[in-house]
Design an enzyme around this catalytic site. Sequence first.
Site, PDB file in Angstrom:
ATOM      1  N   LYS A   1       0.847  -1.203   0.000  1.00  0.00           N
ATOM      2  CA  LYS A   1       0.000   0.000   0.000  1.00  0.00           C
ATOM      3  C   LYS A   1       0.882   1.253   0.000  1.00  0.00           C
ATOM      4  O   LYS A   1       2.104   1.163   0.254  1.00  0.00           O
ATOM      5  CB  LYS A   1      -0.924  -0.029   1.218  1.00  0.00           C
ATOM      6  CG  LYS A   1      -0.210  -0.143   2.551  1.00  0.00           C
ATOM      7  CD  LYS A   1      -1.152  -0.612   3.659  1.00  0.00           C
ATOM      8  CE  LYS A   1      -0.433  -0.673   4.989  1.00  0.00           C
ATOM      9  NZ  LYS A   1      -1.241  -1.325   6.037  1.00  0.00           N
TER      10      LYS A   1
ATOM     11  N   TYR B   1      15.101  30.142   9.833  1.00  0.00           N
ATOM     12  CA  TYR B   1      13.865  30.772  10.307  1.00  0.00           C
ATOM     13  C   TYR B   1      13.812  30.781  11.830  1.00  0.00           C
ATOM     14  O   TYR B   1      14.167  29.794  12.485  1.00  0.00           O
ATOM     15  CB  TYR B   1      12.650  29.993   9.809  1.00  0.00           C
ATOM     16  CG  TYR B   1      12.296  30.238   8.373  1.00  0.00           C
ATOM     17  CD1 TYR B   1      11.980  31.513   7.896  1.00  0.00           C
ATOM     18  CD2 TYR B   1      12.243  29.173   7.474  1.00  0.00           C
ATOM     19  CE1 TYR B   1      11.639  31.721   6.579  1.00  0.00           C
ATOM     20  CE2 TYR B   1      11.898  29.364   6.142  1.00  0.00           C
ATOM     21  CZ  TYR B   1      11.603  30.653   5.707  1.00  0.00           C
ATOM     22  OH  TYR B   1      11.257  30.847   4.389  1.00  0.00           O
TER      23      TYR B   1
HETATM   24  C1  LIG Z   1      -0.436  -2.276   6.662  1.00  0.00           C
HETATM   25  C2  LIG Z   1      -1.002  -3.618   6.973  1.00  0.00           C
HETATM   26  C3  LIG Z   1      -0.175  -4.745   7.016  1.00  0.00           C
HETATM   27  C4  LIG Z   1       1.332  -4.666   6.921  1.00  0.00           C
HETATM   28  O1  LIG Z   1       1.819  -4.165   8.143  1.00  0.00           O
HETATM   29  P1  LIG Z   1       3.388  -3.977   8.436  1.00  0.00           P
HETATM   30  O2  LIG Z   1       3.432  -3.585   9.860  1.00  0.00           O
HETATM   31  O3  LIG Z   1       3.831  -2.886   7.525  1.00  0.00           O
HETATM   32  O4  LIG Z   1       4.033  -5.264   8.131  1.00  0.00           O
HETATM   33  C5  LIG Z   1      -0.768  -5.996   7.185  1.00  0.00           C
HETATM   34  N1  LIG Z   1      -2.108  -6.113   7.336  1.00  0.00           N
HETATM   35  C6  LIG Z   1      -2.926  -5.041   7.323  1.00  0.00           C
HETATM   36  C7  LIG Z   1      -4.383  -5.239   7.521  1.00  0.00           C
HETATM   37  C8  LIG Z   1      -2.409  -3.769   7.157  1.00  0.00           C
HETATM   38  O5  LIG Z   1      -3.214  -2.696   7.189  1.00  0.00           O
END
Ligand SMILES: *Cc1c(COP(=O)(O)O)cnc(C)c1O
Length: 387
Positions: free
Chosen positions: A58, A278
């Site tokens: 993702k 800044y």
């Molecule tokens: C993002 C996610 C993962 C992967 O998690 P990591 O901690 O990055 O390994 C797995 N299952 C779900 C449902 C997620 O939302």
Amino acid sequence: MATKHRPRGASNSGAAPRSPAGRPSQSILTIDLAAIMANYRALRRRLGARTTSAAVVKADAYGLGADRVVPALVAAGCREFFVADLGEAQAIRHVLPVRIPVYVLGGLLAGEEAAFQRHHAVPVLNDLAQVDRWQRAARARGRALPAILHVDTGMSRLGLAPDDALSLAAPGRLAGLELRAVISHLACAEDPGEPLNARQLAAFKRLRQAFPAARASLANSSGIFLGRAYHFDFVRPGAALFGINPRPGRRNPLHQAVTLRGKILQIHDVDPPRSVGYGATHRVAGRSRIATVAAGYADGWPRSLSNRGSAYIGNLRVPVIGRVSMDLMTLDITAAPHLAPGDTVELIGPHLSVDDVADAAGTIGYEILTRLGRRYHRVYSGGPASR
Ligand SMILES: *Cc1c(COP(=O)(O)O)cnc(C)c1O
């Protein structure tokens, strides 16, 4: 990135390697596809013979570029992928044969039924309305449609309430659906001492028994390190593939996948009572050499690193001084007088892991990775078809 400039070499020293092609002013983000492939294989070696590993890609593969990362993971043996929403599924379909499933964690919202089928995306159904919606689509289509059920065992974020999930186990209740898997997600997997892990495991075991024909999956990256009891039929790592430590506070068993080299744009020699940046939050204590580097908060380099972060020049640590601004940050390089504009410094690399940067910034490695800027010159190394 159509323009190709020759790397400039004249002023570079041994401590700051010549940059590959890219605009001379760009900082350079190198993504090591071979490390990602090695991480995938290393995680699989922790699994029993009957357990496989999907990959969670993702957010454009955690910011690293799904169009390059996904083919590398396929070459490493991965045969199923998870993304957050339909747009991400569509985006990776271009690099993925239709026989390899893409599961959409965000679920199936009204109006997405046709697009899911068009892009060969499989919804992770998160509530009863989504189940009904997909069943209606199957009836209209005249054939069974694939789906995953997500059950909420304690995260209170996405997923069917356990009672709703159990109601779906009644004979015929899932007519029209080809149930591929039942999944749940751990809330505290990176903390092995947290009692919620065992409670979620027990709840998930009960629920999956109601769906004996479906595969089961509970563990994310950190969940893999909770032991075999958490592995079920397949695991779903994301972060660990990309080098984030799944066991905070212990040695990271995985390879770093990114290197970020900040480009020095200008160098100033200043004397007291000058201030830097800044808000004039840093005042030089003596004659100082200050390097202005092409990385700011618009590049995902956190503003919280103002007067706190570090960079490395070879083995020499140099501090971030003054505030990180939109496009730039400033380093005190008084101890490295040989540097010149066009040279680069290590922002993420052998001395500074993504997790180190996150610690200094008061966040987690996931946030550092997923915000890595689009203005960096991106270089991919290793991988199945290295370019
Ligand atoms: C993002 C996610 C993962 C992967 O998690 P990591 O901690 O990055 O390994 C797995 N299952 C779900 C449902 C997620 O939302």
